[in-house]
Enzyme design. Structure first.
Site, mmCIF file in Angstrom:
data_model
loop_
_atom_site.group_PDB
_atom_site.id
_atom_site.type_symbol
_atom_site.label_atom_id
_atom_site.label_comp_id
_atom_site.label_asym_id
_atom_site.label_seq_id
_atom_site.Cartn_x
_atom_site.Cartn_y
_atom_site.Cartn_z
ATOM 1 N N ASN A 113 5.890 37.562 -46.642
ATOM 2 C CA ASN A 113 7.316 37.864 -46.742
ATOM 3 C C ASN A 113 7.657 38.161 -48.193
ATOM 4 O OD1 ASN A 113 8.543 37.419 -43.950
ATOM 5 N ND2 ASN A 113 7.198 35.634 -44.238
ATOM 6 N N GLU A 114 7.563 39.439 -48.514
ATOM 7 C CA GLU A 114 7.744 39.896 -49.890
ATOM 8 C C GLU A 114 9.226 39.892 -50.259
ATOM 9 O OE1 GLU A 114 5.314 39.901 -51.638
ATOM 10 O OE2 GLU A 114 3.626 41.125 -50.992
#
Ligand code: F6R
Length: 645
Positions: A155-156
């Site tokens: 989850n950037e």
């Protein structure tokens, strides 16, 4: 350790071994509890370097304590996209090699996002993944690592609190971090499939693990910063049952360790006093001897001031302690037996080139022991160039007999068809090793040292041909021990620079520590150097070695001899600069900081931590305070803080 009021999530700071044991024990408890309640445990698993120790401990518990995984259901966080499950880079393969092949988990109970499906099928597959987690009635314990971007799973930055399992673009920093494993950033996939933030947050319990200096900044951000979609790990602050397990290196930037005095009462040690005064001098931009009582009071340091009555004696004690750390050539060891352990065949000159030069001038009896061959970090084009050279050499002297010719042809043919990450054939591995050995010899010759002073231990743990290394084994230790027995060093230099991309420095240190524990001779004084990846802080260094402009130039000349690592190192980490540039900046910046503290102005400086029988060396001009100095074991400020607690 009491959490400070700046920490917005529970953080436990302990050594990595203890983290691995604690988390593995918790997993075992959950497995047994769920089974006793008539159900089964559902585990959320992560990949990467961080959880390896936990998996090793689980395997040990399975083998030695009969920990049973037969009913355990697992869900992994993520997988690169596209990615075939058998690829050496696949998280499917990682999980098989590091855990599943060694325990009795059932294949049908294992879930990992698939990276080998058609693009148009990805959304459906992600929905199915979510449905499978729901069907399993959710995850009992989710293990997480943290990326330098603050990602959990993949989850950037920008990932929403309500995001679910989906395909995502990988951040540039994440891809650069993975570049080493993929033999170049260009080979790292641009996308991945990851559980979403909401998926992770639904786990009943979460254990985020972070280790190493390179995680310190993001851990501070995740723990002390406001919740922020740009740092997915900050969402965990909202989870009721999330714990961060962090080693001392990764915890180093937390306020309670970095500047504990701003939070409240501090148990003062000499090291902490020096740390606080340096900090105050930098914050106020005043030299140490100019700090006054007002500065101390204004910056939460009244209790330190009170110990000395007024600023003068305190400033004086710290100033003297700092001055006594500075050791020019005349104050450095002379006529001693010295072993310099260099994990790769360039750490010696990168990290302690200035010192090596001075030690040689001081007529010490020095052996430089290159622990690994470093062959994995030689580009193929270098080998092609040397093969071409050999062919020309053989032709000109008419010595291209059938054996030499066939070998060169084999090398050239292999390299022509080699795929990224493919393990080199033996002759190529040998050539790469020889290239680095010749460079290392040339490096120390810059200082007038002899080729016979270089030893190449070629430790077997490194010789996998892959980026991933084996654990340190008896043969690694035996080779180090044999050298200790032979040379009987009074001084040993080792890398204390443990953030190299593949953890090789840490393993090389382990080999030396293990060999020393078996060594029957007198324990040598241990000097820990840094340089390629980071540098010691002035406060934690025991010795600061001044370098003149010429000496720094000579050190850089020695680094230049490592031509295979020049211009563009195969594994540069996040730093775009060449090693010589990092060194120049670090050594000059240490000198400038020392100058700003009001100490003599030098051109450049190297920094060392020194331990004698596990204890820090006493300053040469003994400080006036009777407070104890530092910690006992691993020489970092953070452990000193730990020991003082
Ligand atoms: C891995 C994952 C990632 C890693 C993170 C840290 O499944 O989801 O979030 O946990 O990139 O990686 P390491 O542990 O290699 O530093």
């Amino acid at each position: 350790m009491a959490a400070s009021n700046k920490e917005r999530v529970e953080v436990i700071v302990v050594e990595y071994d203890e983290i691995a044991r604690t988390v593995a024990r918790r997993i075992a408890e959950i497995i047994k509890e769920r089974r006793a309640a008539g159900g089964h445990a559902v585990l959320g698993l992560a990949t990467g370097s961080t959880p390896i120790g936990i998996y090793r401990e689980l395997i040990r518990m399975h083998r030695e304590e009969a920990l049973d995984f037969s009913d355990v259901v697992t869900f992994n966080l993520d997988e690169y996209y596209p990615m075939t499950p058998d690829s050496i880079h696949s998280y499917h393969r990682y999980m098989r090699e590091n855990l599943f092949n060694h325990i009795n988990v059932r294949p049908e109970n294992i879930h990992i996002p698939r990276g080998d499906i058609a693009r148009e099928a990805v959304d459906l597959e992600c929905d199915r993944y979510e449905a499978a987690i729901r069907r399993a009635r959710g995850i009992d314990l989710q293990i997480l690592g943290i990326g330098k971007t603050g990602h959990i799973g993949f989850n950037e930055p920008g990932s929403g609190m309500d995001s679910r399992t989906r395909r995502i673009s990988l951040d540039t920093m994440t891809r650069r971090d993975a570049a080493g494993d993929f033999f170049g950033e260009d080979n790292v996939p641009t996308e991945a499939i990851t559980m979403g933030v909401a998926t992770i947050m639904e786990a009943r319990e979460i254990a985020l693990i972070a280790t190493g200096e390179h995680k310190a900044a993001i851990i501070r951000r995740a723990v002390e910063g406001e919740p922020d979609p740009d740092v997915a790990a900050t969402y965990l602050q909202k989870h009721e049952n999330a714990v961060f397990y962090v080693d001392f290196a990764a915890a180093a930037d937390l306020t309670r360790l970095r500047t504990p005095w701003v939070l409240g009462e501090v148990k003062w040690t000499r090291e902490k006093e020096i740390d606080a005064v340096i900090w105050l001098s930098e914050v106020t931009q005043k030299s140490v001897l100019k700090l006054d009582a007002h500065d101390y009071r204004e910056h939460h340091l009244s209790s330190l001031l009170a110990r000395y009555g007024s600023a003068g004696p305190l400033n004086g004690a710290v100033f003297n302690a700092l001055i006594s750390k500075i050791r020019g050539r005349s104050k450095l060891p002379a006529g001693k037996r010295v072993i310099v352990f260099s994990p790769h065949p360039d750490d010696d000159v990168i990290s302690m080139g200035g010192m090596l030069n001075k030690l040689h001038q001081n007529k010490n009896d020095i052996i430089v022991a290159y622990q690994t061959s470093g062959n994995i970090a030689v580009f193929d084009h270098e080998v092609r160039r040397y093969a071409d050279f050999l062919r020309r050499f053989g032709h000109d002297f008419d010595i291209n007999d059938s054996t030499a010719g066939a070998l060169i042809a084999e090398v050239e043919q292999f390299l022509k068809t080699k795929k990224a990450g493919e393990i080199d054939v033996f002759p190529v591995q040998v050539m790469k090793r020889a290239i680095r050995e010749a460079e290392a010899v040339s490096g120390i010759e810059t200082f007038g040292m002899k080729a016979s002073q270089a030893r190449f231990l070629n430790l077997p743990f490194y010789q996998t041909g892959k980026v991933k290394k084996d654990p340190i084994g008896p043969e690694d230790v035996r080779r180090v021990l044999a050298l200790l027995e032979e040379h009987q060093p009074e001084l040993v230099f080792v890398a204390g620079d443990l953030s190299d991309p593949h953890g090789t420095h840490r393993m090389c240190l382990e080999a030396v520590q293990e060999a020393l524990s078996q060594y029957s001779g007198a324990p040598p004084e241990m000097w820990y150097y840094r340089g390629a990846w980071q540098e010691w802080e002035i406060a934690e260094a025991d010795v600061l070695v001044p370098l003149s402009e010429d000496e720094l130039r000579a050190k850089i000349q020695a680094i230049f001899k490592h031509q295979s690592q020049k211009d563009r190192a195969p594994f540069p980490g996040q730093d775009d600069r060449e090693f010589w540039q990092r060194v120049e900046e670090r050594n000059r910046s240490t000198a400038q900081r020392v100058d700003r503290l009001g100490l003599p102005e030098y051109f450049a400086m190297e920094a060392y931590v020194v331990r004698r029988g596990g204890e820090p060396v006493e300053a040469e001009i003994a400080p006036t305070s009777s407070l104890s100095v530092g910690g006992k074991d691993w020489p970092s400020r953070n452990n000193a803080v730990k020991a003082a607690r």
